[in-house]
Design a protein around this motif. Structure first.
Motif, PDB file in Angstrom:
ATOM      1  N   ILE A  73       0.838  -1.204   0.000  1.00  0.00           N
ATOM      2  CA  ILE A  73       0.000   0.000   0.000  1.00  0.00           C
ATOM      3  C   ILE A  73       0.871   1.251   0.000  1.00  0.00           C
ATOM      4  O   ILE A  73       0.589   2.210  -0.722  1.00  0.00           O
ATOM      5  N   ARG A  74       1.943   1.251   0.780  1.00  0.00           N
ATOM      6  CA  ARG A  74       2.838   2.416   0.824  1.00  0.00           C
ATOM      7  C   ARG A  74       3.401   2.720  -0.559  1.00  0.00           C
ATOM      8  O   ARG A  74       3.392   3.865  -1.016  1.00  0.00           O
ATOM      9  N   LYS A  75       3.863   1.690  -1.249  1.00  0.00           N
ATOM     10  CA  LYS A  75       4.450   1.901  -2.576  1.00  0.00           C
ATOM     11  C   LYS A  75       3.399   2.353  -3.585  1.00  0.00           C
ATOM     12  O   LYS A  75       3.663   3.222  -4.408  1.00  0.00           O
ATOM     13  N   GLN A  76       2.205   1.760  -3.541  1.00  0.00           N
ATOM     14  CA  GLN A  76       1.134   2.166  -4.444  1.00  0.00           C
ATOM     15  C   GLN A  76       0.684   3.592  -4.157  1.00  0.00           C
ATOM     16  O   GLN A  76       0.357   4.346  -5.080  1.00  0.00           O
ATOM     17  N   ASP A  77       0.655   3.956  -2.885  1.00  0.00           N
ATOM     18  CA  ASP A  77       0.256   5.307  -2.481  1.00  0.00           C
ATOM     19  C   ASP A  77       1.222   6.334  -3.059  1.00  0.00           C
ATOM     20  O   ASP A  77       0.826   7.353  -3.617  1.00  0.00           O
ATOM     21  N   PHE A  78       2.518   6.058  -2.950  1.00  0.00           N
ATOM     22  CA  PHE A  78       3.545   6.968  -3.468  1.00  0.00           C
ATOM     23  C   PHE A  78       3.422   7.087  -4.981  1.00  0.00           C
ATOM     24  O   PHE A  78       3.465   8.185  -5.538  1.00  0.00           O
ATOM     25  N   THR A  79       3.222   5.958  -5.666  1.00  0.00           N
ATOM     26  CA  THR A  79       3.065   5.968  -7.121  1.00  0.00           C
ATOM     27  C   THR A  79       1.809   6.723  -7.521  1.00  0.00           C
ATOM     28  O   THR A  79       1.828   7.531  -8.451  1.00  0.00           O
ATOM     29  N   GLY A  80       0.702   6.478  -6.816  1.00  0.00           N
ATOM     30  CA  GLY A  80      -0.548   7.181  -7.103  1.00  0.00           C
ATOM     31  C   GLY A  80      -0.417   8.677  -6.911  1.00  0.00           C
ATOM     32  O   GLY A  80      -0.951   9.466  -7.699  1.00  0.00           O
TER      33      GLY A  80
END
Length: 96
Positions: A73-80
């Motif tokens: 989730i952290r990585k997807q949040d940063f990408t988003g």
């Protein structure tokens, strides 16, 4: 070491800048649900949310034990967030 801050004395829920600031620093964010959060993130994929104190406590325990889910989730949040900022910048400067 993890720091946990709980404040539950609000009358109206509103989107706060922290939902962009924390991911902007590549951090994991567990945020209280607001109506407009879905305009920026996919819940459960790019951001973890809670709706009451019981869900908050349950989510804290879950994400402290499940490192892979938290990191995903952290990585997807940063990408988003990068995608959102790119769209904003494009609209401000090139799509007048």
């Amino acid at each position: 070491m993890y720091e946990i801050f709980i404040c539950d004395n609000k009358n109206v829920e509103q989107l706060k800048a922290r939902i962009f600031e924390i991911p902007g620093y590549n951090g994991f964010l567990l945020s209280q649900y607001t109506l407009s959060v879905e305009d920026f993130y996919y819940i459960g994929k790019e951001i973890a949310i809670f709706t009451n104190v019981e869900e908050l406590v349950k989510s804290i325990h879950y994400f402290l034990v499940h490192d892979i889910q938290r990191e995903t989730i952290r990585k997807q949040d940063f990408t988003g967030l990068r995608i959102i900022l790119t769209q904003i910048i494009f609209n401000l400067f090139w799509n007048k």
